[in-house]
Design a protein around this motif. Structure first.
Motif, mmCIF file in Angstrom:
data_model
loop_
_atom_site.group_PDB
_atom_site.id
_atom_site.type_symbol
_atom_site.label_atom_id
_atom_site.label_comp_id
_atom_site.label_asym_id
_atom_site.label_seq_id
_atom_site.Cartn_x
_atom_site.Cartn_y
_atom_site.Cartn_z
ATOM 1 N N ALA A 144 0.790 -1.070 -0.110
ATOM 2 C CA ALA A 144 -0.062 0.218 0.020
ATOM 3 C C ALA A 144 0.823 1.302 -0.099
ATOM 4 O O ALA A 144 0.469 2.349 -0.882
ATOM 5 C CB ALA A 144 -0.940 -0.051 1.299
ATOM 6 N N ALA A 145 1.925 1.200 0.799
ATOM 7 C CA ALA A 145 2.913 2.354 0.867
ATOM 8 C C ALA A 145 3.660 2.688 -0.500
ATOM 9 O O ALA A 145 3.824 3.505 -1.005
ATOM 10 C CB ALA A 145 3.933 2.149 1.905
ATOM 11 N N PHE A 146 3.966 1.376 -1.038
ATOM 12 C CA PHE A 146 4.681 1.708 -2.449
ATOM 13 C C PHE A 146 3.571 2.147 -3.560
ATOM 14 O O PHE A 146 3.797 3.041 -4.334
ATOM 15 C CB PHE A 146 5.049 0.427 -3.062
ATOM 16 N N VAL A 147 2.268 1.521 -3.425
ATOM 17 C CA VAL A 147 1.412 2.107 -4.425
ATOM 18 C C VAL A 147 0.970 3.422 -4.317
ATOM 19 O O VAL A 147 0.919 4.315 -5.388
ATOM 20 C CB VAL A 147 -0.072 1.412 -4.414
ATOM 21 N N LEU A 148 0.795 3.959 -3.008
ATOM 22 C CA LEU A 148 0.706 5.438 -2.773
ATOM 23 C C LEU A 148 1.642 6.277 -3.321
ATOM 24 O O LEU A 148 1.604 7.236 -3.783
ATOM 25 C CB LEU A 148 0.200 5.441 -1.228
ATOM 26 N N GLY A 149 2.855 5.866 -3.068
ATOM 27 C CA GLY A 149 4.109 6.432 -3.255
ATOM 28 C C GLY A 149 4.402 6.817 -4.867
ATOM 29 O O GLY A 149 4.306 7.664 -5.202
ATOM 30 N N ILE A 150 3.993 5.776 -5.560
ATOM 31 C CA ILE A 150 4.124 5.969 -7.124
ATOM 32 C C ILE A 150 3.107 6.906 -7.797
ATOM 33 O O ILE A 150 3.404 7.521 -8.551
ATOM 34 C CB ILE A 150 4.382 4.615 -7.874
ATOM 35 N N LEU A 151 1.722 6.585 -7.050
ATOM 36 C CA LEU A 151 0.583 7.535 -7.356
ATOM 37 C C LEU A 151 1.140 8.940 -7.191
ATOM 38 O O LEU A 151 0.823 9.806 -8.010
ATOM 39 C CB LEU A 151 -0.425 7.122 -6.935
ATOM 40 N N LEU A 152 1.635 9.160 -6.005
ATOM 41 C CA LEU A 152 1.874 10.616 -5.714
ATOM 42 C C LEU A 152 3.093 10.945 -6.548
ATOM 43 O O LEU A 152 3.296 12.103 -6.795
ATOM 44 C CB LEU A 152 2.479 10.785 -4.220
ATOM 45 N N SER A 153 4.135 10.116 -6.914
ATOM 46 C CA SER A 153 4.850 10.525 -7.739
ATOM 47 C C SER A 153 4.462 10.934 -9.008
ATOM 48 O O SER A 153 5.034 11.868 -9.764
ATOM 49 C CB SER A 153 5.879 9.486 -8.106
ATOM 50 N N ALA A 154 3.648 10.344 -9.523
ATOM 51 C CA ALA A 154 2.553 10.684 -10.775
ATOM 52 C C ALA A 154 2.048 12.138 -10.786
ATOM 53 O O ALA A 154 2.156 12.691 -11.739
ATOM 54 C CB ALA A 154 1.771 9.748 -11.291
ATOM 55 N N MET A 155 1.483 12.446 -9.523
ATOM 56 C CA MET A 155 1.099 13.662 -9.305
ATOM 57 C C MET A 155 2.272 14.747 -9.512
ATOM 58 O O MET A 155 2.087 15.923 -10.257
ATOM 59 C CB MET A 155 0.409 13.790 -8.021
ATOM 60 N N LEU A 156 3.233 14.525 -8.970
ATOM 61 C CA LEU A 156 4.585 15.358 -9.014
ATOM 62 C C LEU A 156 4.852 15.702 -10.683
ATOM 63 O O LEU A 156 4.934 16.809 -11.041
ATOM 64 C CB LEU A 156 5.763 14.666 -8.380
ATOM 65 N N ILE A 157 4.691 14.702 -11.298
ATOM 66 C CA ILE A 157 5.271 14.681 -12.847
ATOM 67 C C ILE A 157 4.074 15.578 -13.416
ATOM 68 O O ILE A 157 4.143 16.442 -14.282
ATOM 69 C CB ILE A 157 5.306 13.352 -13.386
ATOM 70 N N GLY A 158 2.755 15.078 -12.975
ATOM 71 C CA GLY A 158 1.622 15.702 -13.815
ATOM 72 C C GLY A 158 1.756 17.292 -13.618
ATOM 73 O O GLY A 158 1.285 18.245 -14.488
ATOM 74 N N ILE A 159 2.049 17.597 -12.120
ATOM 75 C CA ILE A 159 1.974 19.116 -11.996
ATOM 76 C C ILE A 159 3.140 19.910 -12.458
ATOM 77 O O ILE A 159 3.045 20.964 -13.102
ATOM 78 C CB ILE A 159 2.074 19.294 -10.443
ATOM 79 N N PHE A 160 4.350 19.347 -12.767
ATOM 80 C CA PHE A 160 5.207 19.663 -13.387
ATOM 81 C C PHE A 160 4.907 19.993 -14.939
ATOM 82 O O PHE A 160 5.457 21.120 -15.558
ATOM 83 C CB PHE A 160 6.598 19.019 -13.303
ATOM 84 N N ASN A 161 4.092 18.859 -15.485
ATOM 85 C CA ASN A 161 3.809 19.338 -16.824
ATOM 86 C C ASN A 161 2.794 20.528 -16.928
ATOM 87 O O ASN A 161 2.854 21.352 -18.025
ATOM 88 C CB ASN A 161 3.062 18.022 -17.318
ATOM 89 N N CYS A 162 2.034 20.484 -16.000
ATOM 90 C CA CYS A 162 1.037 22.014 -16.039
ATOM 91 C C CYS A 162 1.715 23.290 -15.906
ATOM 92 O O CYS A 162 1.509 24.197 -16.685
ATOM 93 C CB CYS A 162 0.045 21.726 -14.708
ATOM 94 N N ILE A 163 2.775 23.146 -14.986
ATOM 95 C CA ILE A 163 3.759 24.426 -14.944
ATOM 96 C C ILE A 163 4.418 24.722 -16.267
ATOM 97 O O ILE A 163 4.303 25.856 -16.822
ATOM 98 C CB ILE A 163 4.784 24.260 -13.915
ATOM 99 N N LEU A 164 4.821 23.591 -16.953
ATOM 100 C CA LEU A 164 5.607 23.923 -18.100
ATOM 101 C C LEU A 164 4.261 24.160 -19.404
ATOM 102 O O LEU A 164 4.957 25.286 -20.132
ATOM 103 C CB LEU A 164 6.180 22.635 -18.739
ATOM 104 N N ILE A 165 3.193 23.797 -19.083
ATOM 105 C CA ILE A 165 2.301 24.475 -19.977
ATOM 106 C C ILE A 165 2.112 25.944 -19.660
ATOM 107 O O ILE A 165 1.734 26.752 -20.855
ATOM 108 C CB ILE A 165 0.922 23.508 -20.072
#
Length: 266
Positions: A144-165
């Motif tokens: 559960a900790a691993f799954v939550l961690g990689i999903l939060l990591s996905a959020m980081l990448i998505g937010i960074f993409n939004c900033i770039l846009i």
């Protein structure tokens, strides 16, 4: 926070989750990218491992990386869609002028993306067990900790993409699909980061995904760079998330002042 304020926050978050659902539910490509491409990646890499007569542990090492990459790619694109879909439809000005804070927008999109990512995760785990004998060797809480961690990591990448846009406009569109792959070069998807030369090894250690992967793989007997990779991953995730949310709010204000919002809406 009062109950009415909390209800408002939750309703806005769920509204953006439903928005992503409504925009993608009838899109064949959304289903295609959630099921087809992850399966192709897993099967192709798994068969390569069989062809090379890799040991069972080595195959498990690679399969963990493939599953992680697929889930992150699926979950992050929904966060990126907060800006990307409106840019494509030339209606970005409507999302920018909304009084909803940015963190509520991305949290709602992330919830829907996490659901899609979790579906792919379960499918890939079952498929890898059936085809390649891959079995989970970590406790439920650790998983559960691993799954939550990689999903939060996905959020980081998505937010960074939004900033770039918000900063570069349509020129940043390509990063919606490539940034996660670029990040993965330094995270040890198919190899331990210890084989990377400096400064790329240090760069990899600054990315939370690296430590989440090491945490998962430690249950299969693989060595970790640090004694407690999960703790390091959590600290990095929280730090980057707070920083990126602040930068995103600043980028939205800048986009309004420079007129970039109107340019992307014409």
């Amino acid at each position: 926070m009062s109950s009415s304020s909390l209800q408002k926050v939750l309703s806005e978050i769920l509204a953006f989750a439903y928005r992503n659902y409504a925009l993608t539910k009838n899109e064949f490509y959304a289903i295609f990218e959630m099921l087809f491409w992850p399966m192709i990646s897993l099967i192709s890499v798994g068969l390569l491992g069989e062809f090379l007569y890799l040991e069972k542990d080595a195959v498990a090492f690679i399969i963990i990386g493939v599953i992680t990459l697929s889930v992150i790619q699926i979950a992050q694109i929904d966060v990126t869609y907060v800006m990307l879909l409106d840019m494509w439809s030339m209606s970005l000005k409507y999302i920018i002028v909304t009084p909803t804070p940015f963190y509520r927008m991305v949290t709602g999109a992330w919830l829907f993306g996490s659901l899609r990512g979790f579906i792919s995760l379960v499918l890939l785990i079952l498929l890898s067990a059936w085809l390649f004998g891959f079995t989970l060797s970590l406790p439920l809480t650790a998983m559960a900790a691993f799954v939550l961690g990689i999903l939060l990591s996905a959020m980081l990448i998505g937010i960074f993409n939004c900033i770039l846009i918000l900063v570069f406009g349509r020129r940043a569109e390509i990063f919606a699909w490539t940034l996660s792959a670029i990040v993965m070069l330094f995270c040890g998807i198919y190899y331990p980061i210890t084989i990377l030369p400096e400064p790329f090894r240090t760069l990899g250690l600054l990315i939370p995904i690296t430590h989440y992967l090491e945490f998962f793989r430690s249950f299969y007997g693989f060595q970790t760079v640090f004694p407690d990779p999960l703790a390091i991953a959590i600290v990095e995730t929280v730090t980057y998330l707070a920083l990126l949310l602040v930068v995103a709010e600043i980028s939205m204000l800048r986009a309004r002042k420079t007129g970039l919002v109107l340019k992307l809406s014409d």
